[in-house]
Design a protein around this motif. Structure first.
Motif, PDB file in Angstrom:
ATOM      1  N   ASP A  55      40.939  57.815  44.804  1.00  0.00           N
ATOM      2  CA  ASP A  55      40.346  58.059  46.133  1.00  0.00           C
ATOM      3  C   ASP A  55      40.425  56.822  47.021  1.00  0.00           C
ATOM      4  O   ASP A  55      40.377  56.923  48.246  1.00  0.00           O
ATOM      5  N   ASN A  56      40.439  55.651  46.403  1.00  0.00           N
ATOM      6  CA  ASN A  56      40.346  54.409  47.174  1.00  0.00           C
ATOM      7  C   ASN A  56      41.664  53.670  47.338  1.00  0.00           C
ATOM      8  O   ASN A  56      41.849  52.953  48.323  1.00  0.00           O
ATOM      9  N   ARG A  57      42.582  53.837  46.361  1.00  0.00           N
ATOM     10  CA  ARG A  57      43.804  53.037  46.374  1.00  0.00           C
ATOM     11  C   ARG A  57      44.550  53.098  47.707  1.00  0.00           C
ATOM     12  O   ARG A  57      45.014  52.071  48.219  1.00  0.00           O
ATOM     13  N   PRO A  58      44.658  54.307  48.329  1.00  0.00           N
ATOM     14  CA  PRO A  58      45.400  54.374  49.593  1.00  0.00           C
ATOM     15  C   PRO A  58      44.773  53.556  50.726  1.00  0.00           C
ATOM     16  O   PRO A  58      45.441  53.223  51.708  1.00  0.00           O
ATOM     17  N   LYS A  59      43.502  53.213  50.574  1.00  0.00           N
ATOM     18  CA  LYS A  59      42.832  52.486  51.663  1.00  0.00           C
ATOM     19  C   LYS A  59      43.273  51.018  51.747  1.00  0.00           C
ATOM     20  O   LYS A  59      42.982  50.327  52.714  1.00  0.00           O
ATOM     21  N   PHE A  60      43.890  50.527  50.688  1.00  0.00           N
ATOM     22  CA  PHE A  60      44.246  49.105  50.663  1.00  0.00           C
ATOM     23  C   PHE A  60      45.756  48.945  50.589  1.00  0.00           C
ATOM     24  O   PHE A  60      46.450  49.799  50.042  1.00  0.00           O
ATOM     25  N   LYS A  61      46.254  47.854  51.151  1.00  0.00           N
ATOM     26  CA  LYS A  61      47.691  47.579  51.034  1.00  0.00           C
ATOM     27  C   LYS A  61      47.939  46.929  49.673  1.00  0.00           C
ATOM     28  O   LYS A  61      47.470  47.436  48.672  1.00  0.00           O
ATOM     29  N   ASP A  62      48.633  45.823  49.615  1.00  0.00           N
ATOM     30  CA  ASP A  62      48.925  45.220  48.307  1.00  0.00           C
ATOM     31  C   ASP A  62      47.658  44.677  47.646  1.00  0.00           C
ATOM     32  O   ASP A  62      46.792  44.103  48.319  1.00  0.00           O
ATOM     33  N   ILE A  63      47.592  44.839  46.353  1.00  0.00           N
ATOM     34  CA  ILE A  63      46.496  44.230  45.586  1.00  0.00           C
ATOM     35  C   ILE A  63      47.121  43.215  44.638  1.00  0.00           C
ATOM     36  O   ILE A  63      47.959  43.559  43.806  1.00  0.00           O
ATOM     37  N   ILE A  64      46.732  41.956  44.825  1.00  0.00           N
ATOM     38  CA  ILE A  64      47.294  40.894  43.995  1.00  0.00           C
ATOM     39  C   ILE A  64      46.148  40.191  43.266  1.00  0.00           C
ATOM     40  O   ILE A  64      45.160  39.805  43.900  1.00  0.00           O
ATOM     41  N   VAL A  65      46.275  40.055  41.954  1.00  0.00           N
ATOM     42  CA  VAL A  65      45.203  39.453  41.165  1.00  0.00           C
ATOM     43  C   VAL A  65      45.726  38.232  40.433  1.00  0.00           C
ATOM     44  O   VAL A  65      46.758  38.305  39.760  1.00  0.00           O
ATOM     45  N   VAL A  66      45.022  37.108  40.596  1.00  0.00           N
ATOM     46  CA  VAL A  66      45.293  35.928  39.775  1.00  0.00           C
ATOM     47  C   VAL A  66      44.045  35.698  38.943  1.00  0.00           C
ATOM     48  O   VAL A  66      42.951  35.528  39.486  1.00  0.00           O
ATOM     49  N   TYR A  67      44.186  35.746  37.640  1.00  0.00           N
ATOM     50  CA  TYR A  67      43.011  35.577  36.783  1.00  0.00           C
ATOM     51  C   TYR A  67      43.362  34.637  35.644  1.00  0.00           C
ATOM     52  O   TYR A  67      44.350  34.840  34.946  1.00  0.00           O
ATOM     53  N   GLY A  68      42.534  33.623  35.470  1.00  0.00           N
ATOM     54  CA  GLY A  68      42.822  32.657  34.428  1.00  0.00           C
ATOM     55  C   GLY A  68      41.610  32.329  33.577  1.00  0.00           C
ATOM     56  O   GLY A  68      40.463  32.433  34.015  1.00  0.00           O
ATOM     57  N   ALA A  69      41.907  31.925  32.333  1.00  0.00           N
ATOM     58  CA  ALA A  69      40.858  31.458  31.424  1.00  0.00           C
ATOM     59  C   ALA A  69      41.416  30.253  30.679  1.00  0.00           C
ATOM     60  O   ALA A  69      42.599  29.933  30.803  1.00  0.00           O
ATOM     61  N   ARG A  70      40.527  29.610  29.906  1.00  0.00           N
ATOM     62  CA  ARG A  70      40.956  28.394  29.210  1.00  0.00           C
ATOM     63  C   ARG A  70      42.147  28.664  28.277  1.00  0.00           C
ATOM     64  O   ARG A  70      43.117  27.956  28.256  1.00  0.00           O
ATOM     65  N   ASN A  71      42.017  29.741  27.490  1.00  0.00           N
ATOM     66  CA  ASN A  71      43.101  30.105  26.575  1.00  0.00           C
ATOM     67  C   ASN A  71      43.083  31.627  26.412  1.00  0.00           C
ATOM     68  O   ASN A  71      42.136  32.288  26.867  1.00  0.00           O
ATOM     69  N   PRO A  72      44.095  32.189  25.778  1.00  0.00           N
ATOM     70  CA  PRO A  72      44.178  33.655  25.722  1.00  0.00           C
ATOM     71  C   PRO A  72      42.926  34.296  25.120  1.00  0.00           C
ATOM     72  O   PRO A  72      42.514  35.385  25.539  1.00  0.00           O
ATOM     73  N   GLY A  73      42.312  33.632  24.153  1.00  0.00           N
ATOM     74  CA  GLY A  73      41.126  34.200  23.505  1.00  0.00           C
ATOM     75  C   GLY A  73      39.920  34.271  24.423  1.00  0.00           C
ATOM     76  O   GLY A  73      38.932  34.935  24.110  1.00  0.00           O
ATOM     77  N   MET A  74      39.965  33.582  25.560  1.00  0.00           N
ATOM     78  CA  MET A  74      38.820  33.542  26.461  1.00  0.00           C
ATOM     79  C   MET A  74      38.945  34.519  27.635  1.00  0.00           C
ATOM     80  O   MET A  74      38.088  34.549  28.515  1.00  0.00           O
ATOM     81  N   LEU A  75      40.020  35.287  27.648  1.00  0.00           N
ATOM     82  CA  LEU A  75      40.161  36.268  28.740  1.00  0.00           C
ATOM     83  C   LEU A  75      39.229  37.453  28.499  1.00  0.00           C
ATOM     84  O   LEU A  75      39.064  37.909  27.364  1.00  0.00           O
TER      85      LEU A  75
END
Ligand SMILES: Cc1cc2nc3c(=O)[nH]c(=O)nc-3n(C[C@H](O)[C@H](O)[C@H](O)COP(=O)(O)OP(=O)(O)OC[C@H]3O[C@@H](n4cnc5c(N)ncnc54)[C@H](O)[C@@H]3O)c2cc1C
Ligand code: SF4
Ligand code: FES
Lengths: 350, 279
Positions: B138-158
């Motif tokens: 229902d909401n996706r069409p309301k927004f243009k591009d969605i870009i996410v940058v997400y980081g953690a200390r190491n893979p186990g901390m995501l």
């Protein structure tokens, strides 16, 4: 509105009788100081006071208050579910409250009863309280109520006002609540012209005795971040002990903490007055503290009262001029001087 | 008179240990009284007070999205009194939540625009709420591009690893997962700090709003990066943390100047923050 006059003796009798209509708080002498206590058998009210050491804010906003109760008994199907602590909001009156302390309730009302949220404890107790003020014939040297929108006989926030005229007492009803309260007095007569005149004279001569004039007119126009960054804060805070006396005595300080206390399987959620003067006030779980230095806490106290409140509510400063913090601060930090520093502050060149 | 301090009773439906160090757990709650769910109607970016009888209350961002029905989720880092106790509770236990509180991400302003989401560490919780919300059909069409940058200390901390993997595969959003470092030779994603990866992956601020959540150091380092990309301060959105008690702007604990972070925030634009004392 009704005006009643009493001889001193009649007034004493009237007050005794009024105890039947509601719970009355009166000032009593308590060692070297005065405090407000419930008027019970054996209580000796003493209206010959400058002001009580602690403001009577606790009558509406207790220093410690049970909010909820719960039990932790795993066998109870209702375990861990918070229930309202039973409370009665019986009619009560503070008789002899000073005008500054009554004004203070109006100042803090904007916080406890705002358009989005009402604090049910404060609001309900405030609504069930009648404020019967006692005008100040002899203001103290530390009083500056006239600088902050009040005065020794100001009617602001009061339901009735008492004038101590030596042999006689005039009681002026100011609101319906106040009238109703006075109506219940069984003795006393309708006030006559002469006593009203006398009272008026008393009022204006008392105002004249307050010579301190604290400027607050320019606080609103100051840029908040410039005041925040002003170079005088370290100086202002230099001697502060962070004892918190100023905030506990203050009738307009409202900050509180919420804590859980458990005895066996029974627990309470309570709230307690807190103070921005204590480092723990803003200490975060990570160890980070945005106000770890004392000057930051002192700055918060004054900025809140003299700038943030001014900007947020457009209702003047968050101070009723009672002078308690000036009188009782162990190191003589003086809000009057700080107000002046802030009001006169000019942008510092970088 | 309604008592804003009274929590809704909830039951812990599920507890998920999110990270390798077991310091972060996600709690899924269901309302004991089903009618309370409707009263607890929220928008991504808001938070609630989690209430544990005998211990106290803590403000925690809402990690679930209002598009997910029947439960609410929170991810809690173990630090002190209440969070440690919470980590020892079990599924089926009863506690309380109070809210929703505070404002939310400026969804109306973001509609019709590109959305850049930048998260560092465990502050990803309300960002998850926002992402799930935007990805709802229902909401996706309301927004243009969605870009996410997400980081953690190491893979186990995501956090939310299964969802991250799913989002990676989608073609209607761009995911840039990163870790500060890893000794995993099979690591498929980026290695580097969030600000550096942002600088590398985000090329334009055109018609975009950036939401940044993370520890103070990430927020600080992100500022020059976003300024370089020419994000105007009005379109850099941050979520703040302060000690809180009442959560409704009355107890006086969480002020930033005349604003209460619990009620007027926790979401502020960089432009708003510039006008407030730097506490
Ligand atoms: C708007 C907001 C959203 C948050 N979202 C999350 C989240 O999604 N996940 C998460 O793990 N943590 C979150 N936090 C931080 C979390 O509230 C604290 O880590 C938590 O209150 C610590 O409680 P404690 O009892 O374990 O710690 P203690 O150090 O024992 O704290 C005692 C009390 O101080 C207060 N307090 C201490 N630190 C903080 C703090 N950093 N912020 C607010 N109050 C504090 C609380 O009232 C707490 O009960 C958020 C904080 C805020 C303000
Ligand atoms: S009473 Fe004086 S010394 Fe004590 S906290 Fe207040 S300003 Fe500081
Ligand atoms: S937490 Fe009480 S005012 Fe914000």
């Amino acid at each position: 509105m009704s005006n009643k006059m009493f001889s001193k003796e009649e007034w004493g009798t009237a007050l005794e009788g009024l105890r039947d209509s509601c719970r009355i708080f009166v000032p009593v002498k308590d060692g070297d100081f005065h405090s407000f206590v419930p008027f019970e058998n054996g209580t000796v009210p003493d209206f010959d006071l400058k002001n009580s050491r602690l403001s009577p804010k606790s009558v509406v906003y207790p220093q410690s208050e049970r909010m909820f109760e719960y039990n932790l008994d795993p066998d109870d199907p209702e375990a861990n579910v918070l229930k309202e602590a039973p409370k009665e909001y019986l009619p009560q009156a503070i008789v002899g409250i000073r005008p500054c302390d009554a004004h203070a309730f109006q100042i803090v009302k904007l916080n406890f009863d705002n358009p989005e949220y009402s604090d049910p404890y404060w609001v309900r107790r405030f609504e069930s309280t009648v404020l019967v003020g006692l005008g100040c014939n002899e203001p103290c040297s530390t009083c500056f109520c006239t600088s902050v929108g009040g005065g020794p006989f100001s009617e602001k926030g009061l339901d009735a006002l008492l004038f101590d005229l030596g042999e006689r007492v005039l009681a002026k009803g100011l609101t319906e609540k106040g009238d109703e309260f006075l109506e219940n007095a069984e003795v006393g007569k309708e006030a006559d012209e002469s006593i009203l005149k006398e009272a008026e004279g008393l009022g204006s001569s008392a105002s004249d005795k307050i010579t301190t004039d604290i400027p607050t007119d320019r606080l609103k126009e100051k840029v908040v971040n410039e005041l925040f960054g002003a170079s005088f804060w370290e100086d202002v805070a230099f001697a502060c002990l962070n004892c918190g006396t100023c905030t506990y005595l203050c009738p307009t300080c409202w900050c509180f903490d919420i804590q859980d206390e458990v005895m066996g399987k029974q627990g309470d959620r309570i709230r307690n007055w807190d103070s921005c003067m204590f480092p723990l006030f803003t200490l975060e779980g990570s160890g980070h503290n945005p106000r770890s230095n004392k000057f930051q806490r002192v700055r918060q106290r004054f900025m809140h009262k003299l700038k943030y409140y001014v900007d947020k509510y457009d209702n003047g400063v968050q101070c009723s001029g009672c002078g308690r913090c000036v009188r009782y601060c162990p190191v003589n930090i003086d809000i009057r001087q700080v107000a002046e520093l802030m009001n006169e502050y000019e942008t510092e060149s970088a | 008179m309604k008592n804003p301090y009274l929590p809704y009773p909830v039951r812990i439906d599920e507890i998920i240990t999110e990270t390798e160090d077991r310091n972060l757990k996600t709690f899924k709650f269901v309302f004991v009284n089903p009618e309370d769910e409707e009263k607890f109607s929220y928008t991504p970016g808001q938070f609630a007070e989690l209430s544990v009888a005998g211990k106290g209350e803590i403000p925690i961002g809402i990690a679930s999205s209002p598009t997910e029905k029947g439960f609410v989720k929170f991810t809690v880092n173990k630090v002190g009194l209440v969070t440690s106790h919470l980590h020892n509770m079990k599924e089926g236990d009863v506690m309380g939540i109070r809210g929703p509180m505070g404002n939310w991400y400026p969804w109306e302003e973001m509609e019709g625009r590109n959305v850049v989401i930048i998260g560092g560490g465990f502050a990803f919780t309300t960002l998850r709420s926002g992402i799930v919300y935007m990805l709802h059909p229902d909401n996706r069409p309301k927004f243009k591009d969605i870009i996410v940058v997400y980081g953690a200390r190491n893979p186990g901390m995501l956090l939310y690893k299964d969802e991250l993997a799913e989002w990676e595969k989608r073609d209607d959003m761009e995911m840039h997962i990163t870790v500060d470092g890893t000794d995993d030779p099979d690591w498929k994603y980026n290695v580097g700090f969030v600000p550096a990866i942002t600088e590398e992956k985000i090329t334009s601020a055109d018609d975009a709003v950036a939401i940044v959540c993370g520890p103070p150091i990430v927020i600080k380092l992100m500022q020059p990066v976003l300024e370089k990309l020419k994000f105007p301060p009005e379109r850099i959105i941050l979520s703040l943390e302060k000690c809180m008690k009442c959560g409704i702007g009355i107890c006086g604990r969480c002020n930033l100047g005349e604003q209460y972070v619990c009620k007027d925030g926790p979401v502020f634009s960089m432009a708003q923050l510039k006008e407030l004392p730097p506490e």
